[in-house]
Design a protein around this motif. Structure first.
Motif, mmCIF file in Angstrom:
data_model
loop_
_atom_site.group_PDB
_atom_site.id
_atom_site.type_symbol
_atom_site.label_atom_id
_atom_site.label_comp_id
_atom_site.label_asym_id
_atom_site.label_seq_id
_atom_site.Cartn_x
_atom_site.Cartn_y
_atom_site.Cartn_z
ATOM 1 N N ALA A 1 0.839 -1.196 0.000
ATOM 2 C CA ALA A 1 0.000 0.000 0.000
ATOM 3 C C ALA A 1 0.876 1.248 0.000
ATOM 4 C CB ALA A 1 -0.920 -0.008 1.218
ATOM 5 N N ALA A 2 0.400 2.285 -0.716
ATOM 6 C CA ALA A 2 1.109 3.568 -0.766
ATOM 7 C C ALA A 2 0.132 4.666 -0.360
ATOM 8 C CB ALA A 2 1.638 3.816 -2.177
ATOM 9 N N PHE A 3 0.638 5.701 0.381
ATOM 10 C CA PHE A 3 -0.232 6.784 0.841
ATOM 11 C C PHE A 3 0.423 8.115 0.529
ATOM 12 C CE2 PHE A 3 -1.220 3.067 3.384
ATOM 13 C CZ PHE A 3 -2.608 2.997 3.259
ATOM 14 N N SER A 4 -0.388 9.019 -0.021
ATOM 15 C CA SER A 4 0.159 10.289 -0.516
ATOM 16 C C SER A 4 0.151 11.400 0.523
ATOM 17 C CB SER A 4 -0.649 10.749 -1.732
ATOM 18 O OG SER A 4 -2.012 10.937 -1.386
ATOM 19 N N GLN A 5 -0.492 11.231 1.669
ATOM 20 C CA GLN A 5 -0.558 12.293 2.671
ATOM 21 C C GLN A 5 0.057 11.842 4.000
ATOM 22 O OE1 GLN A 5 -4.399 14.160 3.002
ATOM 23 N NE2 GLN A 5 -4.543 14.572 0.808
ATOM 24 N N GLN B 1 2.513 3.995 -8.171
ATOM 25 C CA GLN B 1 3.581 3.846 -9.162
ATOM 26 C C GLN B 1 4.943 3.668 -8.487
ATOM 27 O OE1 GLN B 1 1.062 6.056 -9.012
ATOM 28 N NE2 GLN B 1 1.093 7.386 -10.839
ATOM 29 N N ASP B 2 5.145 4.405 -7.360
ATOM 30 C CA ASP B 2 6.417 4.289 -6.635
ATOM 31 C C ASP B 2 6.590 2.876 -6.074
ATOM 32 O OD1 ASP B 2 6.879 7.055 -7.063
ATOM 33 O OD2 ASP B 2 5.572 7.520 -5.379
ATOM 34 N N ARG B 3 5.509 2.293 -5.573
ATOM 35 C CA ARG B 3 5.589 0.932 -5.046
ATOM 36 C C ARG B 3 5.966 -0.061 -6.157
ATOM 37 N NH1 ARG B 3 6.299 2.589 -0.748
ATOM 38 N NH2 ARG B 3 4.919 2.512 1.066
ATOM 39 N N LEU B 4 5.450 0.171 -7.356
ATOM 40 C CA LEU B 4 5.787 -0.722 -8.467
ATOM 41 C C LEU B 4 7.274 -0.628 -8.811
ATOM 42 C CD1 LEU B 4 2.702 -0.003 -10.780
ATOM 43 C CD2 LEU B 4 3.073 -2.034 -9.366
ATOM 44 N N ILE B 5 7.789 0.589 -8.867
ATOM 45 C CA ILE B 5 9.207 0.779 -9.206
ATOM 46 C C ILE B 5 10.101 0.151 -8.137
ATOM 47 C CG2 ILE B 5 11.034 2.490 -9.527
ATOM 48 C CD1 ILE B 5 9.157 2.409 -11.861
ATOM 49 N N SER B 6 9.761 0.368 -6.867
ATOM 50 C CA SER B 6 10.605 -0.160 -5.785
ATOM 51 C C SER B 6 10.524 -1.684 -5.693
ATOM 52 C CB SER B 6 10.205 0.468 -4.449
ATOM 53 O OG SER B 6 8.880 0.105 -4.097
ATOM 54 N N ASP B 7 9.479 -2.257 -6.243
ATOM 55 C CA ASP B 7 9.298 -3.709 -6.181
ATOM 56 C C ASP B 7 9.570 -4.362 -7.536
ATOM 57 O OD1 ASP B 7 8.801 -5.607 -4.251
ATOM 58 O OD2 ASP B 7 6.686 -5.831 -4.743
ATOM 59 N N ALA B 8 10.437 -3.724 -8.328
ATOM 60 C CA ALA B 8 10.642 -4.143 -9.719
ATOM 61 C C ALA B 8 11.106 -5.588 -9.834
ATOM 62 C CB ALA B 8 11.631 -3.206 -10.409
ATOM 63 N N MET B 9 12.039 -6.009 -8.996
ATOM 64 C CA MET B 9 12.576 -7.367 -9.109
ATOM 65 C C MET B 9 11.480 -8.412 -8.902
ATOM 66 S SD MET B 9 15.820 -7.405 -9.856
ATOM 67 C CE MET B 9 16.383 -8.999 -9.269
ATOM 68 N N ALA B 10 10.673 -8.224 -7.860
ATOM 69 C CA ALA B 10 9.588 -9.179 -7.585
ATOM 70 C C ALA B 10 8.574 -9.195 -8.729
ATOM 71 C CB ALA B 10 8.899 -8.819 -6.268
ATOM 72 N N VAL C 1 9.699 -1.058 -15.432
ATOM 73 C CA VAL C 1 9.971 -2.327 -14.759
ATOM 74 C C VAL C 1 10.237 -3.440 -15.767
ATOM 75 C CG1 VAL C 1 8.904 -4.145 -13.358
ATOM 76 C CG2 VAL C 1 8.676 -1.748 -12.671
ATOM 77 N N LEU C 2 9.491 -3.449 -16.861
ATOM 78 C CA LEU C 2 9.553 -4.550 -17.828
ATOM 79 C C LEU C 2 10.691 -4.416 -18.834
ATOM 80 C CD1 LEU C 2 5.732 -4.848 -18.601
ATOM 81 C CD2 LEU C 2 7.089 -6.396 -17.196
ATOM 82 N N ALA C 3 11.283 -3.247 -18.919
ATOM 83 C CA ALA C 3 12.318 -3.011 -19.940
ATOM 84 C C ALA C 3 13.440 -4.045 -19.911
ATOM 85 C CB ALA C 3 12.872 -1.596 -19.793
#
Length: 726
Positions: A653-657, A665-674, A704-706
């Motif tokens: 989960a990600a929270f903006s406030q 999107q940030d969670r996806l980038i940080s979890d790229a390997m998984a 992530v997919l590149a």
């Protein structure tokens, strides 16, 4: 043209094709029943001479021995002046049961082959087979075009119930129906001697036979040289006539055998024509290939379903077709609307635009895009409303437009606007509309508006386009298109869970029960709710299945939102009117491959429903974004339960406030390997939420997919990336 080629034979010959299919399905069981009651004989285990000798020990006055393609042996005999027929055990020659052909089977064969009309009926049945062949070929071409080419023939099929059943069943039975139709057409052609069947070539009847006494049938060399499995028929010579001979028919050829010395007097091998005929006869009837007969019978049983759904599709297209009033000639109109549609649904939007322009004082001409001939005369503006078919192709009513535009040209500086209709689930969303806009620009047109697109027939998006168009034309245009909708059902609010008040994003999870019956639905389907004082429904993604015993949605209150405000104010126990709109293209795929669920805000609704119904515990990974964990962590208690019982594998989960603010999107980038590991295992991605969020997710996943040489576009083309965005 291709659609007409498919629809017209289906409408003309629906009843005939159904009769032939159902009767063929009934007959397809016969070879399997024969095989069930007949023990197989291995090749080389028994020859025809041995068979005839064993039969002679049990039957006198034998006149004929027949072996069917399924292996059933029938002996015809005349004993004490009484004719008889029995099926026998080929290994012993002993009778098994009197042979009496099934009256029902005979009746069904007459129906299937000639409709009880004799020779003319054979022609009618042949015409039915030809119609079926045309339907199979044109259906295959339409399916390939719809799915974007033959390479995509196994891709998931989207559409309403009738469309999906018609296409899915057609895809499963296509080869079987084509085989039955092609072989049936061939057999009809041989009946009328349009094609030779090789039966005209027969062995010459022998001029001389031996004069000696008849040998025991079991000792005849010519018969002992023929394997039992090659036998078709053995006809005995007339009793007491030493000049008569045995008539022998085998799989390889026919001949005559001397009863005195057992020599093969003459023989005619089957030529390639006869071999082809017998092969096609076997493929059509299943005689000798009982398993194929059953498969073809199952395929034939699909024909009534295909006919009914096909007629329903035709009727809906006909009802949805254009019914334009006040349609001025093209040369005298100041506004021209050109429409590209595959199933006629785009015409409903075109009619709304036509009527609105006419009411505003314009003279309007509406026509299919294929009718374009540069006879626009006084047209001050041209509007092109077009769908995209298959893998970015033109719809049927616009298939000739680009060629006609290139040939006939366009008035220099002609003002135009293109509006594309499509489904964002497809990799080439509104691709044809982009091609049309580029062609109009190249032809010298001047855009009134940049290309706009409408996702899934959205009335709201069409209305917003109308406002932009009116501003460009210098007048107010209100495009209120209200498509036909299903019968509504009454729902009663039974539970409300409130979130988000502290972060100025009031969001409610609402649970309703049905008052009376409710059609079946699944998480990810849409519920259309018509708020009081509005004729236009608002759609919300469902977070429940009908098996859950409730209808659940997640609604955020928008400033000035008519329906969201109404639902947030709705007291428990109050009723609403709603209808279900299936959304079959937004579902987790069946199977054990991982599923990656991505959403933000109320987009979690259907994703929570998918997790709730993941009773098989397949891997499911959820990435979701909200504002603050203390205020709008939607479904938090349920998600924790799903993590505990393994219906949910992982939650990010990600929270903006919050202090370390982040977005999904940030969670996806940080979890790229998984994520890459999951994609390599065949994972499917489902995204639900706002359009801006979906764009950010797409960019993040492309990054992530590149390293895998993949992209979101590739996953979409593979049917592994699905969106439900608004």
């Amino acid at each position: 043209m291709l659609r007409q080629l498919h629809s017209l034979p289906g409408l003309i010959a629906a009843l005939l094709v159904m009769i032939l299919a159902l009767s063929g399905a009934m007959l397809s069981v016969d070879p399997a029943l024969e095989r069930l009651h007949q023990a197989p004989v291995a090749s080389g285990q028994l020859n025809v001479g041995q068979l005839a000798g064993r039969v002679a020990s049990h039957f006198s006055g034998v006149e004929q021995i027949q072996r069917s393609a399924s292996g059933t042996v029938i002996v015809y005999y005349n004993q004490n002046g009484q004719a008889g027929a029995e099926t026998v055990d080929p290994l012993t020659g002993q009778g098994l049961a009197p042979y009496q052909p099934s009256a029902f089977s005979r009746w069904m064969k007459d129906l299937h082959r000639s409709l009880f009309l004799g020779t003319p009926g054979h022609g009618v049945a042949g015409a039915g087979a030809l119609f079926m062949l045309m339907l199979s070929v044109s259906g295959a071409l339409l399916l390939a075009r719809r799915l974007g080419g033959w390479r995509n023939l196994l891709r998931p099929i989207r559409g309403n119930f009738s469309q999906r059943w018609h296409a899915e069943v057609g895809r499963l039975v296509l080869v079987g129906l084509m085989l039955s139709a092609l072989s049936g057409t061939f057999l009809c052609a041989t009946t009328f001697e349009l094609i030779p069947d090789g039966s005209a070539i027969e062995p010459a009847f022998p001029a001389h036979v031996s004069a000696g006494p008849a040998m025991p049938v079991a000792n005849l060399p010519a018969l002992r040289n023929v394997d039992f499995n090659d036998l078709r028929e053995l006809v005995y010579p007339s009793p007491g006539n030493p000049q008569d001979v045995y008539s022998l028919r085998t799989a390889q050829g026919d001949g005559y055998v001397d009863q005195g010395n057992g020599a093969l007097l003459s023989y005619q091998a089957h030529d390639s024509t006869r071999a082809l005929y017998e092969l096609i006869y076997q493929l059509h009837t299943g005689q000798g290939l009982w398993w194929l007969g059953l498969l073809l019978g199952v395929c034939a049983l699909s024909v009534p379903l295909m006919s009914v759904t096909g007629i329903l599709l035709w009727w809906r297209r006909r009802k949805a077709g254009p019914n334009i009033r006040h349609n001025s000639p093209a040369h005298s109109a100041d506004s021209v609307i050109l429409v590209g549609s595959e199933s006629n649904s785009t015409w409903g939007f075109a009619k709304t635009l036509h009527d609105t322009l006419h009411a505003a004082g314009h003279t309007v001409h509406s026509a299919p895009m294929n009718s374009y001939a540069n006879n626009l005369g006084h047209a001050r503006q041209v509007f092109i409303l077009t769908a995209t078919h298959g893998d970015g192709d033109a719809p049927s009513s616009a298939s000739q437009f680009l060629a006609r535009l290139a040939k006939n040209g366009l008035k220099p500086g002609q003002p135009f606007a293109v509006l594309g209709f499509g489904d964002r689930q497809f990799a080439r969303f509104c691709q044809f509309a982009h091609q049309v806009e580029a062609a109009m620009l190249q032809a010298g047109g001047t855009p009134l508006l940049a290309l706009e697109t409408i996702n899934r027939q959205s009335s709201q998006e069409f209305s917003r386009w109308g406002q932009k168009l009116g501003a460009a034309m210098g007048q107010e245009l209100s495009l209120n298109h209200i498509p036909d909708r299903p019968r509504t059902h009454q729902l009663e609010l039974v539970e409300r869970i409130a979130y988000g008040q502290q972060v100025n994003a009031p969001t409610h999870v609402l649970r309703f029960k049905a008052v009376g019956d409710l059609p079946c639905f699944e998480a990810g389907d849409l519920v259309g709710i018509v708020p009081p004082g509005s004729a236009e429904p608002r759609f919300y993604s469902l977070a429940s299945n009908s098996d859950d015993g409730m209808l659940e949605i997640c609604v955020r209150k928008h400033p000035g939102g008519v329906c969201s405000g109404f639902l947030h104010e709705l007291p428990e126990g109050a009723p609403i009117e709603a209808f279900i709109q299936p959304n079959p293209h937004f579902r987790p795929a069946s199977g054990k491959q991982p599923v990656i669920l991505i959403g933000a805000g109320t987009g979690i609704g259907p994703l929570a429903g998918f997790i709730r119904n993941n009773k098989a515990r397949h891997p499911m990974h959820l990435y979701w974004g909200g504002r603050h964990p203390a205020s709008d962590f939607l479904y938090e208690p349920e998600l924790n339960r799903y993590l505990a019982d393994q219906r949910l594998t992982r939650l990010q989960a990600a929270f903006s406030q919050v202090q370390d603010r982040s977005y999904v999107q940030d969670r996806l980038i940080s979890d790229a390997m998984a994520l890459r590991r999951l994609i390599e295992k065949g994972a499917q991605v489902l995204v639900c939420g706002s359009r801006e969020m979906a764009k950010g997710v797409m960019h993040a996943l492309d990054e992530v997919l590149a390293p895998l040489n993949l992209s979101v576009l590739t996953l979409k083309a593979q049917g592994r990336y699905l969106e439900d965005v608004y």
